[in-house]
Design a protein around this motif. Structure first.
Motif, PDB file in Angstrom:
ATOM      1  N   PHE A 316      -2.634 -10.009  12.865  1.00  0.00           N
ATOM      2  CA  PHE A 316      -1.530  -9.589  13.295  1.00  0.00           C
ATOM      3  C   PHE A 316      -2.121  -7.721  13.564  1.00  0.00           C
ATOM      4  O   PHE A 316      -2.096  -6.784  14.877  1.00  0.00           O
ATOM      5  CB  PHE A 316      -0.339  -9.173  12.471  1.00  0.00           C
ATOM      6  CG  PHE A 316       0.455  -8.375  13.064  1.00  0.00           C
ATOM      7  CD1 PHE A 316       1.098  -8.320  13.797  1.00  0.00           C
ATOM      8  CD2 PHE A 316       0.864  -6.868  11.890  1.00  0.00           C
ATOM      9  CE1 PHE A 316       2.103  -7.903  14.729  1.00  0.00           C
ATOM     10  CE2 PHE A 316       1.609  -5.633  12.815  1.00  0.00           C
ATOM     11  CZ  PHE A 316       2.409  -6.659  13.921  1.00  0.00           C
ATOM     12  N   GLU A 317      -3.104  -7.117  13.089  1.00  0.00           N
ATOM     13  CA  GLU A 317      -3.304  -5.940  13.267  1.00  0.00           C
ATOM     14  C   GLU A 317      -4.259  -6.379  14.441  1.00  0.00           C
ATOM     15  O   GLU A 317      -4.800  -4.726  15.303  1.00  0.00           O
ATOM     16  CB  GLU A 317      -4.688  -5.052  11.915  1.00  0.00           C
ATOM     17  CG  GLU A 317      -5.087  -4.467  12.092  1.00  0.00           C
ATOM     18  CD  GLU A 317      -5.915  -3.605  11.301  1.00  0.00           C
ATOM     19  OE1 GLU A 317      -7.188  -2.381  11.019  1.00  0.00           O
ATOM     20  OE2 GLU A 317      -5.777  -3.990  10.060  1.00  0.00           O
ATOM     21  N   ASN A 318      -4.836  -7.299  15.073  1.00  0.00           N
ATOM     22  CA  ASN A 318      -5.687  -7.061  15.860  1.00  0.00           C
ATOM     23  C   ASN A 318      -4.941  -7.513  17.389  1.00  0.00           C
ATOM     24  O   ASN A 318      -4.562  -6.824  18.147  1.00  0.00           O
ATOM     25  CB  ASN A 318      -6.673  -8.594  15.886  1.00  0.00           C
ATOM     26  CG  ASN A 318      -7.596  -8.497  17.170  1.00  0.00           C
ATOM     27  OD1 ASN A 318      -9.238  -9.034  16.807  1.00  0.00           O
ATOM     28  ND2 ASN A 318      -7.926  -8.166  18.014  1.00  0.00           N
ATOM     29  N   MET A 319      -3.554  -7.902  16.920  1.00  0.00           N
ATOM     30  CA  MET A 319      -3.098  -7.649  18.210  1.00  0.00           C
ATOM     31  C   MET A 319      -2.252  -6.436  18.269  1.00  0.00           C
ATOM     32  O   MET A 319      -2.265  -6.335  19.443  1.00  0.00           O
ATOM     33  CB  MET A 319      -1.518  -9.076  17.698  1.00  0.00           C
ATOM     34  CG  MET A 319      -0.454  -9.202  19.235  1.00  0.00           C
ATOM     35  SD  MET A 319       0.970  -9.800  17.977  1.00  0.00           S
ATOM     36  CE  MET A 319       0.773 -11.629  18.300  1.00  0.00           C
ATOM     37  N   LYS A 363       1.561  -2.738   9.493  1.00  0.00           N
ATOM     38  CA  LYS A 363       1.342  -3.463   8.865  1.00  0.00           C
ATOM     39  C   LYS A 363       2.298  -4.830   8.690  1.00  0.00           C
ATOM     40  O   LYS A 363       3.022  -4.763  10.202  1.00  0.00           O
ATOM     41  CB  LYS A 363       2.407  -3.196   7.025  1.00  0.00           C
ATOM     42  CG  LYS A 363       2.083  -1.310   6.737  1.00  0.00           C
ATOM     43  CD  LYS A 363       0.667  -2.230   5.804  1.00  0.00           C
ATOM     44  CE  LYS A 363      -0.085  -0.421   5.962  1.00  0.00           C
ATOM     45  NZ  LYS A 363      -1.252  -1.103   4.613  1.00  0.00           N
ATOM     46  N   LEU A 364       2.267  -6.258   8.041  1.00  0.00           N
ATOM     47  CA  LEU A 364       2.891  -6.950   8.644  1.00  0.00           C
ATOM     48  C   LEU A 364       4.623  -6.715   8.023  1.00  0.00           C
ATOM     49  O   LEU A 364       5.435  -7.008   9.251  1.00  0.00           O
ATOM     50  CB  LEU A 364       2.638  -8.346   7.534  1.00  0.00           C
ATOM     51  CG  LEU A 364       1.544  -9.654   7.639  1.00  0.00           C
ATOM     52  CD1 LEU A 364       1.453 -10.478   7.335  1.00  0.00           C
ATOM     53  CD2 LEU A 364       1.403  -9.826   9.761  1.00  0.00           C
ATOM     54  N   GLY A 366       7.787  -5.551   5.269  1.00  0.00           N
ATOM     55  CA  GLY A 366       8.300  -5.515   3.978  1.00  0.00           C
ATOM     56  C   GLY A 366       7.859  -3.737   3.220  1.00  0.00           C
ATOM     57  O   GLY A 366       7.485  -3.297   3.808  1.00  0.00           O
ATOM     58  N   GLU A 367       9.476  -3.493   2.443  1.00  0.00           N
ATOM     59  CA  GLU A 367       9.412  -2.463   2.537  1.00  0.00           C
ATOM     60  C   GLU A 367       8.222  -1.667   1.488  1.00  0.00           C
ATOM     61  O   GLU A 367       7.844  -0.834   1.591  1.00  0.00           O
ATOM     62  CB  GLU A 367       9.867  -1.654   1.347  1.00  0.00           C
ATOM     63  CG  GLU A 367      11.306  -0.750   1.108  1.00  0.00           C
ATOM     64  CD  GLU A 367      11.956  -1.004  -0.140  1.00  0.00           C
ATOM     65  OE1 GLU A 367      12.402   0.243  -0.807  1.00  0.00           O
ATOM     66  OE2 GLU A 367      12.538  -1.622  -0.200  1.00  0.00           O
ATOM     67  N   LYS A 368       7.366  -2.554   0.796  1.00  0.00           N
ATOM     68  CA  LYS A 368       6.094  -2.050  -0.416  1.00  0.00           C
ATOM     69  C   LYS A 368       5.413  -1.419   0.710  1.00  0.00           C
ATOM     70  O   LYS A 368       4.733  -0.612   0.324  1.00  0.00           O
ATOM     71  CB  LYS A 368       5.938  -3.606  -0.769  1.00  0.00           C
ATOM     72  CG  LYS A 368       4.617  -2.251  -1.818  1.00  0.00           C
ATOM     73  CD  LYS A 368       4.461  -3.557  -2.685  1.00  0.00           C
ATOM     74  CE  LYS A 368       3.217  -3.377  -4.366  1.00  0.00           C
ATOM     75  NZ  LYS A 368       3.102  -4.654  -4.295  1.00  0.00           N
ATOM     76  N   LYS A 369       5.554  -2.722   1.713  1.00  0.00           N
ATOM     77  CA  LYS A 369       3.999  -2.216   2.355  1.00  0.00           C
ATOM     78  C   LYS A 369       4.293  -1.151   3.630  1.00  0.00           C
ATOM     79  O   LYS A 369       3.497  -0.188   3.962  1.00  0.00           O
ATOM     80  CB  LYS A 369       3.741  -3.850   3.405  1.00  0.00           C
ATOM     81  CG  LYS A 369       3.320  -4.583   3.028  1.00  0.00           C
ATOM     82  CD  LYS A 369       2.221  -4.596   2.022  1.00  0.00           C
ATOM     83  CE  LYS A 369       0.994  -5.346   1.830  1.00  0.00           C
ATOM     84  NZ  LYS A 369      -0.366  -5.500   1.452  1.00  0.00           N
ATOM     85  N   ILE A 370       5.563  -0.800   4.344  1.00  0.00           N
ATOM     86  CA  ILE A 370       6.326  -0.247   4.916  1.00  0.00           C
ATOM     87  C   ILE A 370       5.837   1.430   4.109  1.00  0.00           C
ATOM     88  O   ILE A 370       5.238   2.542   4.240  1.00  0.00           O
ATOM     89  CB  ILE A 370       7.447   0.357   5.217  1.00  0.00           C
ATOM     90  CG1 ILE A 370       7.690  -0.620   6.136  1.00  0.00           C
ATOM     91  CG2 ILE A 370       7.583   1.327   5.990  1.00  0.00           C
ATOM     92  CD1 ILE A 370       9.004  -1.762   6.780  1.00  0.00           C
ATOM     93  N   GLU A 371       5.918   1.200   2.314  1.00  0.00           N
ATOM     94  CA  GLU A 371       5.796   2.802   1.872  1.00  0.00           C
ATOM     95  C   GLU A 371       4.441   2.783   2.113  1.00  0.00           C
ATOM     96  O   GLU A 371       3.736   3.829   1.929  1.00  0.00           O
ATOM     97  CB  GLU A 371       6.685   2.334   0.469  1.00  0.00           C
ATOM     98  CG  GLU A 371       8.039   2.357   0.331  1.00  0.00           C
ATOM     99  CD  GLU A 371       8.762   4.085   0.933  1.00  0.00           C
ATOM    100  OE1 GLU A 371       7.889   4.752   0.500  1.00  0.00           O
ATOM    101  OE2 GLU A 371       9.861   3.835   1.528  1.00  0.00           O
ATOM    102  N   LEU A 398       3.914   0.114  12.085  1.00  0.00           N
ATOM    103  CA  LEU A 398       4.145  -0.561  13.458  1.00  0.00           C
ATOM    104  C   LEU A 398       4.012  -1.813  12.649  1.00  0.00           C
ATOM    105  O   LEU A 398       2.699  -2.442  11.722  1.00  0.00           O
ATOM    106  CB  LEU A 398       2.951  -0.895  14.366  1.00  0.00           C
ATOM    107  CG  LEU A 398       2.999  -1.529  15.145  1.00  0.00           C
ATOM    108  CD1 LEU A 398       4.338  -1.338  16.047  1.00  0.00           C
ATOM    109  CD2 LEU A 398       1.939  -1.430  16.755  1.00  0.00           C
ATOM    110  N   THR A 399       4.973  -2.174  12.681  1.00  0.00           N
ATOM    111  CA  THR A 399       5.394  -3.693  11.990  1.00  0.00           C
ATOM    112  C   THR A 399       5.301  -4.997  12.783  1.00  0.00           C
ATOM    113  O   THR A 399       5.582  -5.017  14.249  1.00  0.00           O
ATOM    114  CB  THR A 399       6.181  -4.115  11.234  1.00  0.00           C
ATOM    115  OG1 THR A 399       7.295  -3.956  11.889  1.00  0.00           O
ATOM    116  CG2 THR A 399       6.463  -2.833  10.643  1.00  0.00           C
TER     117      THR A 399
END
Length: 422
Positions: A316-319, A363-364, A366-371, A398-399
């Protein structure tokens, strides 16, 4: 049916100011189709019969090949490398803009193969595979340009699910694939990958490279996507299935060939002015021009990505980098990454020619990843010496997924990729 491209406007602007414009990029990304929208005549050197006749005519009178209504499109011009100097000379003699559009799926010849680089006469435009906004999957409800202008996001709904993003990563942004569905659409990236390793890598510069070695390298590249990876790592990945003759110089040669084909497109490091004494790591981050090349190399599909979220996150990061690069071009900007010796990273920095910039964590969801993304953005912003450079125009996580795009109370934007445009 032609889907409008961000490159349409960029090409119109460049051809209005240059005698010729060279459109570069990977095969199947739509260069010729886009050029055809603005060209008034065509010399198709991708057609073997036309190429054969043109080579004969070039020996007699090369300027005859340039006759036609302008702007004249010369497709796959690099099949007659000496044509470059003829075009450059014609631009000089005519002394007017909007003469020629050139397209090619490999890099221009080495400097010694041409008398003149074309600087000042021939402009360049990089095309990539389609962003989600161009292919129609992103709603475009959030504009990066608006964020640069200080805009805040009132909640905007996102329509793309995790299953949608997994499919779109595997399908890629190949224009033909965006008009297909299901397995047929997924086949296009696999066909592209097979073409690169079985044919193109052997013909890009006349070196007869091994297809299986190319496959092993791209598989390793895909496994290490979005990382700062040395040639030694690729060699180690490939060594168990390769001969004793494999060395880092060979790995470097294969990667150079893939760059000539615009398959590999690394992300350069960003060097801001910092208040701290942190040493910035300037190694490029490894990326492919489209995420579907990675999934094809790994032999995986949408369901595999959903079952392996670590791999999905890297793909996803590559995308995201692909889309952000496309949007950056439209904003007179360039994309970079940041990493320092303290371990602080920023996945993408969109820096414009006017000096403004935005910081972006991918980030894919989810609250934890966003934080986590928010914390990284704030830590980097705090390190930047704003007495020597401006503060970031915006910061964004960017999720892949999320019900809404919105602006947090702290001013950081959270945006699903399915809402984003330039």
């Amino acid at each position: 049916m032609y889907k409008n491209r961000i490159a349409d406007g960029l090409l119109a602007r460049k051809i209005a100011g240059k005698g010729a414009v060279l459109i570069e990029g990977p095969k199947w990304c739509g260069k010729t189709t886009t050029a055809t929208q603005q060209a008034k005549s065509l010399l198709d050197l991708g057609d073997s019969k036309v190429l054969k006749n043109s080579r004969t005519m070039f020996e007699i009178d090369p300027y005859v090949l340039l006759d036609g209504e302008i702007p004249r499109l010369i497709d796959e011009w690099q099949t007659i490398p000496d044509l470059w100097d003829t075009i450059r000379s014609a631009v000089d003699k005519r002394g007017e803009p909007t003469q020629f559009i050139l397209t090619g799926s490999t890099v221009t010849p080495e400097a010694e193969e041409t008398v003149h680089s074309g600087t000042g006469r021939i402009g360049r435009l990089r095309m990539r595979t389609m962003s989600l906004y161009e292919s129609g999957e992103s709603s475009g409800s959030v504009s990066i340009e608006d964020l640069f202008n200080g805009g805040k996001i009132s909640p905007r709904q996102n329509a793309l699910s995790i299953e949608d993003i997994a499919f779109l990563a595997c399908r890629g942004g190949w224009p033909a694939a965006t008009m297909m569905e299901g397995e047929i659409a997924l086949d296009q990236a696999i066909d592209y990958y097979d073409s690169v390793v079985d044919y193109d890598i052997k013909r890009v510069d006349g070196v007869r490279r091994d297809s299986q070695r190319a496959r092993r390298l791209l598989r390793s590249f895909a496994r290490n996507i979005a990382g700062q990876v040395s040639y030694a790592t690729y060699k180690a990945d490939m060594a168990s299935n390769d001969s004793d003759t494999l060395d880092e110089d060979t790995v470097a040669d294969y990667i150079k060939a893939l760059k000539k084909l615009y398959v590999v497109e690394d992300l350069e490091a960003w060097n801001p002015n910092l208040r701290s004494k942190a040493a910035i790591r300037t190694s490029d981050t490894r990326h492919l021009v489209d995420p579907s090349i990675a999934t094809a190399a790994l032999g995986i599909g949408p369901k595999d990505l959903i079952s392996d979220l670590d791999t999905f996150g890297l793909i996803f990061e590559n995308m995201a980098v692909r889309d952000l690069r496309v949007y950056a071009e439209a904003l007179s900007g360039k994309l970079y990454h940041y990493r320092d010796n303290t371990g602080l990273e920023c996945d993408a920095v969109l820096h414009r020619r006017n000096g403004t910039y935005g910081l972006i964590e991918v980030k894919l969801g989810g609250e934890k990843k966003i934080e986590e993304g928010v914390a990284s953005l704030m830590a980097l912003a705090d390190k930047i010496d704003t007495t020597k450079m401006s503060k970031p125009s915006f910061m964004m996580v960017l999720t892949a997924v999320g019900d809404y795009a919105y602006t947090r109370p702290d001013g950081i934007h959270v945006v699903p990729i399915g809402c984003l445009k330039n």
